[in-house]
Write a protein that holds these residues in place. Structure first.
Motif: not given
Length: 444
Positions: A364-366, A347-351, A381-383, A359-360
């Motif tokens: 939830q997936a994890i 999962f790749v997240v741009g915060e 995750t990338y702030p 992010s949400l």
């Protein structure tokens, strides 16, 4: 096609105003190492010499894409006591970025029209050309003849990669095959609401040894014009097509998707056992927008509430809060049952994603995977990164036209942080795919 430059002997591009050329007695030179040609995702070292000691100069980069859209960036530098600049060591004092950023001129390229996104459709026969110019003094809009200049050709296919249009059964897309006999890890690559077939990421993956199918699923050839009713059997057909290729490492393949493509690769990995590695970039843990059918199962599309959209300047909209929460009671049937998957998830997240609450969704997936005793996931995750996380050195896109919204949509992120996130992410994507696909060969 791009041919790698193996030595400094080809580093000087001799065209008017370029490396090692003189302007009216000026002796400054600009050049690139290791050469003037490279893959789009490869760094170059920008150097300038022949300046005066401690001379203040402006470096400007510019390119024009296939649609005629222009992009440019400017940074202010000061030569050292020998009259030299090396962007791998010299800091930018001001401009579009500050600090020591060897590739800053590239990732800070900004469109003249702020609502445009860099496009590269012809990945096979032409590069994107970035012209770098050196001007005397510090100026945000340098004019006149440059002291020196050079051009960097940034290609998307390395020597020997083959591009093959695919029209087999229902499958529509483009296959990129690396040179050699293989076997190679097989990967399906998909984008989101832009539709059609997007080739730049797939061609770069093939240039790094992945046999990649850029797969269309709407808005291309004779495919539907929308994705409001998709059947997973189509994607299963694509998986089997790739698996059966003589040069693909079996028995499983990988899948990478961004935005709507992100939730599709999660569904593929959940229901199609031969998808062994899935990368969801800015995706959702639920099936979004339209229904997804597979055999006797239907995942309804997670809805949106447009009253939560926020209008910004220039009719740009922020839709980050419009997508409904998958965990609300009325939406639970939309959630992808990830716990059924035997493959692995990244999962790749741009915060600072302003398209979805990524992010949400990743959280939830994890949580769902953990609740079911699963450990087959990783998260990055990338702030201060936004939604459109592309291969490294792609210029940051602040906002652009959204097919479904019918208006420019804010994508989120801050230019420097988002760009550095892309630099960090791109090799990790390749490592994840190799980890879970190449080991299949050793286990056979």
């Amino acid at each position: 096609m791009f041919v790698a430059a193996g030595s400094l002997a080809v580093r000087f591009l001799r065209i008017p105003g370029c490396s090692r050329c003189r302007w009216a007695g000026m002796s400054a030179s600009a050049w690139l190492e290791p050469g003037a040609k490279c893959l789009f995702d490869e760094p170059v070292r920008v150097r300038v010499n022949g300046l005066s000691a401690l001379q203040q100069v402006t470096l400007k980069a510019s390119l024009t894409d296939e649609k005629g859209e222009t992009f440019s960036s400017v940074a202010f530098y000061q030569a050292d006591k020998r009259g030299e600049l090396d962007l791998s060591r010299s800091p930018s004092l001001d401009g579009y970025y500050t600090g020591t950023e060897p590739m800053g001129l590239f990732w800070s390229l900004t469109p003249a029209n702020p609502l445009k996104r860099l496009v590269k459709k012809d990945v096979a026969t032409s590069p994107l050309r970035v012209r770098i110019e050196v001007f005397d003094g510090h100026s945000g809009d340098p004019q006149g003849l440059p002291l020196a200049a050079c051009v960097n050709e940034r290609w998307f296919m390395s020597k020997g990669v083959t591009r093959i249009p695919v029209r087999k059964g229902r499958i529509r897309g483009v296959l990129f095959v690396p040179p050699g006999n293989g076997p190679f890890p097989g990967v399906i690559d998909m984008y989101g609401s832009v539709g059609g077939v997007v080739e730049h990421r797939a061609s770069l993956l093939a240039s790094h040894g992945f046999l990649t199918l850029a797969l269309g699923y709407f808005g291309f050839d004779d495919l539907p014009n929308h994705f409001l009713n998709l059947d997973l059997e189509y994607f299963e057909e694509a998986v089997n097509f790739l698996r059966q290729h003589s040069k693909v490492t079996g028995p499983g393949v990988g899948a990478i998707g961004i935005s709507k493509g992100g939730d599709l690769v999660l569904s593929m990995t959940t229901f199609i056992p031969h998808v062994r590695a899935a990368i969801s970039i800015g995706g959702c843990n639920a099936n979004t927008l339209g229904n997804l059918h597979y055999r006797n199962i239907t995942l309804p599309g997670l809805g949106i509430s447009l009253d939560r959209a926020r209008f910004l300047e220039s009719n740009i909209i922020d839709i980050s809060e419009t997508t409904n929460n998958p965990r609300d009671e009325e939406n639970k049937d939309c959630i992808i049952p990830l716990e059924k998957a035997e493959g692995h998830f990244l999962f790749v997240v741009g915060e600072d994603d302003k398209n979805w609450n990524t992010s949400l969704f990743a959280q939830q997936a994890i949580e769902r995977l953990k609740e079911n005793g699963k450990e087959n996931y990783e998260i990055l995750t990338y702030p201060k990164a936004g939604h459109l996380l592309e291969p490294c050195y792609f210029p940051f896109c602040y906002a652009s036209f959204h097919q479904l919204a019918g208006l420019p949509v804010l994508w989120g992120g801050e230019m420097k942080e988002h760009s550095l996130a892309q630099i960090d992410l791109w090799p990790k994507i390749q490592m994840f795919l190799r980890k879970h696909l190449e080991k299949q060969q050793s286990q056979l």
